[in-house]
Design an enzyme around this catalytic site. Structure first.
Site, PDB file in Angstrom:
ATOM      1  N   LYS A  58     -14.565  -9.008  27.081  1.00  0.00           N
ATOM      2  CA  LYS A  58     -15.533  -9.811  26.309  1.00  0.00           C
ATOM      3  C   LYS A  58     -16.984  -9.575  26.744  1.00  0.00           C
ATOM      4  O   LYS A  58     -17.887 -10.292  26.340  1.00  0.00           O
ATOM      5  CB  LYS A  58     -15.233 -11.326  26.356  1.00  0.00           C
ATOM      6  CG  LYS A  58     -13.813 -11.664  25.981  1.00  0.00           C
ATOM      7  CD  LYS A  58     -13.466 -11.193  24.604  1.00  0.00           C
ATOM      8  CE  LYS A  58     -12.337 -10.204  24.608  1.00  0.00           C
ATOM      9  NZ  LYS A  58     -12.264  -9.386  23.396  1.00  0.00           N
ATOM     10  N   THR A  61     -17.384  -4.521  25.443  1.00  0.00           N
ATOM     11  CA  THR A  61     -16.586  -3.288  25.494  1.00  0.00           C
ATOM     12  C   THR A  61     -16.514  -2.564  24.140  1.00  0.00           C
ATOM     13  O   THR A  61     -16.734  -1.348  24.068  1.00  0.00           O
ATOM     14  CB  THR A  61     -15.136  -3.637  25.916  1.00  0.00           C
ATOM     15  OG1 THR A  61     -15.181  -4.663  26.903  1.00  0.00           O
ATOM     16  CG2 THR A  61     -14.397  -2.429  26.398  1.00  0.00           C
ATOM     17  N   THR A  62     -16.197  -3.319  23.098  1.00  0.00           N
ATOM     18  CA  THR A  62     -15.996  -2.720  21.777  1.00  0.00           C
ATOM     19  C   THR A  62     -17.279  -2.027  21.307  1.00  0.00           C
ATOM     20  O   THR A  62     -17.249  -0.904  20.793  1.00  0.00           O
ATOM     21  CB  THR A  62     -15.594  -3.819  20.754  1.00  0.00           C
ATOM     22  OG1 THR A  62     -14.566  -4.621  21.337  1.00  0.00           O
ATOM     23  CG2 THR A  62     -15.123  -3.230  19.452  1.00  0.00           C
ATOM     24  N   TRP A  63     -18.385  -2.701  21.505  1.00  0.00           N
ATOM     25  CA  TRP A  63     -19.687  -2.161  21.092  1.00  0.00           C
ATOM     26  C   TRP A  63     -20.024  -0.894  21.891  1.00  0.00           C
ATOM     27  O   TRP A  63     -20.435   0.125  21.323  1.00  0.00           O
ATOM     28  CB  TRP A  63     -20.747  -3.234  21.311  1.00  0.00           C
ATOM     29  CG  TRP A  63     -22.073  -2.980  20.668  1.00  0.00           C
ATOM     30  CD1 TRP A  63     -22.354  -2.045  19.701  1.00  0.00           C
ATOM     31  CD2 TRP A  63     -23.288  -3.679  20.926  1.00  0.00           C
ATOM     32  NE1 TRP A  63     -23.670  -2.132  19.346  1.00  0.00           N
ATOM     33  CE2 TRP A  63     -24.270  -3.133  20.080  1.00  0.00           C
ATOM     34  CE3 TRP A  63     -23.646  -4.718  21.781  1.00  0.00           C
ATOM     35  CZ2 TRP A  63     -25.592  -3.588  20.072  1.00  0.00           C
ATOM     36  CZ3 TRP A  63     -24.955  -5.175  21.767  1.00  0.00           C
ATOM     37  CH2 TRP A  63     -25.918  -4.627  20.930  1.00  0.00           C
ATOM     38  N   HIS A 118     -11.095  -1.881  32.192  1.00  0.00           N
ATOM     39  CA  HIS A 118     -11.467  -3.225  32.641  1.00  0.00           C
ATOM     40  C   HIS A 118     -11.137  -3.376  34.133  1.00  0.00           C
ATOM     41  O   HIS A 118     -11.253  -4.471  34.676  1.00  0.00           O
ATOM     42  CB  HIS A 118     -10.670  -4.292  31.887  1.00  0.00           C
ATOM     43  CG  HIS A 118     -11.111  -4.520  30.461  1.00  0.00           C
ATOM     44  ND1 HIS A 118     -12.422  -4.514  30.068  1.00  0.00           N
ATOM     45  CD2 HIS A 118     -10.387  -4.798  29.332  1.00  0.00           C
ATOM     46  CE1 HIS A 118     -12.501  -4.775  28.771  1.00  0.00           C
ATOM     47  NE2 HIS A 118     -11.282  -4.942  28.301  1.00  0.00           N
ATOM     48  N   ARG A 147     -22.562  -9.279  30.304  1.00  0.00           N
ATOM     49  CA  ARG A 147     -23.102 -10.230  29.329  1.00  0.00           C
ATOM     50  C   ARG A 147     -23.243 -11.619  29.951  1.00  0.00           C
ATOM     51  O   ARG A 147     -22.550 -11.933  30.923  1.00  0.00           O
ATOM     52  CB  ARG A 147     -22.106 -10.285  28.152  1.00  0.00           C
ATOM     53  CG  ARG A 147     -22.524 -11.118  27.004  1.00  0.00           C
ATOM     54  CD  ARG A 147     -21.440 -11.160  25.919  1.00  0.00           C
ATOM     55  NE  ARG A 147     -21.950 -11.889  24.757  1.00  0.00           N
ATOM     56  CZ  ARG A 147     -21.217 -12.248  23.721  1.00  0.00           C
ATOM     57  NH1 ARG A 147     -19.942 -11.918  23.677  1.00  0.00           N
ATOM     58  NH2 ARG A 147     -21.752 -12.909  22.712  1.00  0.00           N
ATOM     59  N   SER A 155     -16.205 -16.492  24.550  1.00  0.00           N
ATOM     60  CA  SER A 155     -15.580 -15.371  23.846  1.00  0.00           C
ATOM     61  C   SER A 155     -14.153 -15.147  24.363  1.00  0.00           C
ATOM     62  O   SER A 155     -13.211 -14.961  23.583  1.00  0.00           O
ATOM     63  CB  SER A 155     -16.442 -14.113  24.071  1.00  0.00           C
ATOM     64  OG  SER A 155     -15.961 -13.048  23.323  1.00  0.00           O
ATOM     65  N   TYR A 213     -25.700  -6.691  27.560  1.00  0.00           N
ATOM     66  CA  TYR A 213     -25.414  -6.948  26.144  1.00  0.00           C
ATOM     67  C   TYR A 213     -26.644  -7.514  25.419  1.00  0.00           C
ATOM     68  O   TYR A 213     -27.031  -7.022  24.360  1.00  0.00           O
ATOM     69  CB  TYR A 213     -24.235  -7.916  26.085  1.00  0.00           C
ATOM     70  CG  TYR A 213     -23.741  -8.294  24.711  1.00  0.00           C
ATOM     71  CD1 TYR A 213     -22.744  -7.552  24.081  1.00  0.00           C
ATOM     72  CD2 TYR A 213     -24.237  -9.424  24.056  1.00  0.00           C
ATOM     73  CE1 TYR A 213     -22.259  -7.926  22.831  1.00  0.00           C
ATOM     74  CE2 TYR A 213     -23.761  -9.801  22.809  1.00  0.00           C
ATOM     75  CZ  TYR A 213     -22.783  -9.046  22.207  1.00  0.00           C
ATOM     76  OH  TYR A 213     -22.309  -9.420  20.968  1.00  0.00           O
ATOM     77  N   LYS A 284     -18.248 -13.621  16.563  1.00  0.00           N
ATOM     78  CA  LYS A 284     -19.566 -14.006  16.043  1.00  0.00           C
ATOM     79  C   LYS A 284     -20.664 -13.059  16.515  1.00  0.00           C
ATOM     80  O   LYS A 284     -21.659 -12.882  15.836  1.00  0.00           O
ATOM     81  CB  LYS A 284     -19.920 -15.406  16.543  1.00  0.00           C
ATOM     82  CG  LYS A 284     -19.232 -16.547  15.848  1.00  0.00           C
ATOM     83  CD  LYS A 284     -19.889 -17.825  16.356  1.00  0.00           C
ATOM     84  CE  LYS A 284     -19.286 -19.066  15.774  1.00  0.00           C
ATOM     85  NZ  LYS A 284     -19.861 -20.271  16.419  1.00  0.00           N
TER      86      LYS A 284
HETATM   87  P1  A3P Z   1     -18.075 -13.123  20.566  1.00  0.00           P
HETATM   88  O1  A3P Z   1     -16.712 -13.628  20.882  1.00  0.00           O
HETATM   89  O2  A3P Z   1     -19.158 -13.883  21.273  1.00  0.00           O
HETATM   90  O3  A3P Z   1     -18.328 -13.020  19.107  1.00  0.00           O
HETATM   91  P2  A3P Z   1     -15.308  -7.075  24.029  1.00  0.00           P
HETATM   92  O4  A3P Z   1     -15.667  -5.998  23.090  1.00  0.00           O
HETATM   93  O5  A3P Z   1     -15.692  -6.796  25.446  1.00  0.00           O
HETATM   94  O6  A3P Z   1     -13.904  -7.504  23.840  1.00  0.00           O
HETATM   95  O7  A3P Z   1     -16.237  -8.318  23.638  1.00  0.00           O
HETATM   96  C1  A3P Z   1     -16.073  -8.982  22.417  1.00  0.00           C
HETATM   97  C2  A3P Z   1     -17.369  -9.653  22.065  1.00  0.00           C
HETATM   98  O8  A3P Z   1     -18.286  -8.657  21.582  1.00  0.00           O
HETATM   99  C3  A3P Z   1     -17.176 -10.640  20.923  1.00  0.00           C
HETATM  100  O9  A3P Z   1     -18.179 -11.636  21.124  1.00  0.00           O
HETATM  101  C4  A3P Z   1     -17.465  -9.773  19.711  1.00  0.00           C
HETATM  102  O10 A3P Z   1     -17.802 -10.501  18.564  1.00  0.00           O
HETATM  103  C5  A3P Z   1     -18.629  -8.936  20.220  1.00  0.00           C
HETATM  104  N1  A3P Z   1     -18.762  -7.644  19.520  1.00  0.00           N
HETATM  105  C6  A3P Z   1     -17.772  -6.860  19.024  1.00  0.00           C
HETATM  106  N2  A3P Z   1     -18.292  -5.779  18.430  1.00  0.00           N
HETATM  107  C7  A3P Z   1     -19.627  -5.862  18.553  1.00  0.00           C
HETATM  108  C8  A3P Z   1     -20.716  -5.036  18.110  1.00  0.00           C
HETATM  109  N3  A3P Z   1     -20.505  -3.925  17.435  1.00  0.00           N
HETATM  110  N4  A3P Z   1     -21.961  -5.431  18.424  1.00  0.00           N
HETATM  111  C9  A3P Z   1     -22.184  -6.570  19.116  1.00  0.00           C
HETATM  112  N5  A3P Z   1     -21.212  -7.404  19.527  1.00  0.00           N
HETATM  113  C10 A3P Z   1     -19.940  -7.054  19.260  1.00  0.00           C
END
Ligand code: A3P
Length: 318
Positions: A58, A61-63, A118, A147, A155, A213, A284
């Site tokens: 959270k 990572t995805t970004w 992770h 973050r 999250s 972040y 979100k």
């Molecule tokens: P929220 O739960 O606050 O919305 P991870 O990727 O480490 O699992 O983290 C997930 C968090 O990153 C979530 O936050 C998700 O909505 C947010 N997130 C996912 N994709 C993103 C992107 N492309 N840009 C910014 N935030 C992103």
């Protein structure tokens, strides 16, 4: 492996309806992370040029995966045909502790993609930490994204709750926060995670890039440039003039990725793990959403923890 698991200290997560975490190398881990960590430690051999994308769940990572993938593949794919449009970022860049075979396959094919993890720094396979002669640290590069701690807690609460199919009314945020503040989560303590990487960076700063972040949101262009330079794929002046950086930022934006069919209805299925619905990785993406969940008492508790753990490091988690 099942027999080994029984030998570790266990904790039952009350707010997660009895989910169990295990203590391994001083870190609480759920079963998937624990088994994956042990397997990666036994089998994985880092190559000197490997790049790792490291984060606590959270933390962004995805970004980070999406941006790194888009940067590295920008000459292979046009933005309109980039695999990120039809695959989850998690399918584009595998996790070391969840998809070891895929990571090894990429290495075998000399594919220049980074490896995500992770894992806590001290749990990483030896070859990521030390060089083959075991005298100096390895030259693998490490990108670390982190973050605001309160937003990570919120999250994480929603992600794990949805993963376990527990409606909000049956999942106590207070209990989740309490456990998180004791360092108990599917991936251990958030502060130990960050501090492990941060301490390691002090002796070899050139191996590490720390991204925050919130900073990436405020100034995506310079942060994407830093990332591209660090992973050895800097943008040329021609690319800058052709707005390639902006195109990558748009491709990887939350708004774009979260609205793609693959991320609305697809599933990510790492080896031997239960499939995770891709939509769970997108919620979100708002800074400060924690304000909708924290009481004054919770704010005080987490701020105190942040001050204790991060005081003097220069790392800002509030
Ligand atoms: P929220 O739960 O606050 O919305 P991870 O990727 O480490 O699992 O983290 C997930 C968090 O990153 C979530 O936050 C998700 O909505 C947010 N997130 C996912 N994709 C993103 C992107 N492309 N840009 C910014 N935030 C992103």
């Amino acid at each position: 492996m099942e027999e080994i698991l029984k030998t570790f200290p266990q904790h039952v997560c009350s707010w997660l309806k009895g989910a169990i975490v295990y203590k391994y190398q001083d870190v609480w881990l759920n079963e998937v992370f624990l088994k994956g960590t042990i397997l990666a430690q036994q089998r994985f051999k880092a190559h000197p040029n490997d790049v790792f994308l490291c984060s606590f769940p959270k933390g962004g990572t995805t970004w980070l995966k999406a941006l790194a993938f888009a940067i590295i593949t920008r000459e292979t794919f046009d933005i309109s045909t980039n695999p990120l449009l039809t695959n989850s970022p998690h399918d584009c860049i595998p996790f070391l502790e969840k998809e070891l075979a895929k990571v090894e396959e990429n290495q075998k094919n000399s594919c220049s993609l980074p490896i995500a993890t992770h894992m806590h720094y001290h749990c990483l396979p030896d070859s990521v930490i030390t060089s083959p002669d075991s005298v100096v640290t390895s030259n693998c590069k490490i990108v670390y994204i982190y973050r605001n701690m309160k937003d990570v807690i919120v999250s994480y609460y929603h992600f794990v709750r949805k993963l376990n199919k527990i409606p909000m009314e049956n999942a106590s945020f207070e209990e989740a926060l309490d456990e998180f503040c004791q360092g108990i989560s599917s991936c251990g303590s958030y502060w130990d995670h960050i501090l492990g990487y941060w301490k390691a960076s002090l002796s070899r700063p050139e191996r590490f890039l720390f991204l925050k972040y919130e900073d990436m949101k405020n100034d995506p262009t310079s942060n994407v440039k830093r990332l591209a330079e660090f992973i050895g794929r800097p943008f040329t002046i021609e690319e800058e003039k052709a707005n390639v950086i902006e195109k990558i930022i748009r491709l990887c934006s939350f708004e774009n990725l979260s609205n793609l069919d693959v991320n609305k209805s697809g599933k990510h299925h790492p080896e031997e793990c239960i499939a995770i619905e891709n939509r769970l990785f997108f919620r979100k993406a708002k800074d400060g959403d924690w304000k909708n969940y924290f009481t004054l008492e919770m704010i005080e508790k987490v701020d105190k923890l942040i001050d204790e753990k991060f005081g003097g490091t220069g790392l800002v988690l509030k």
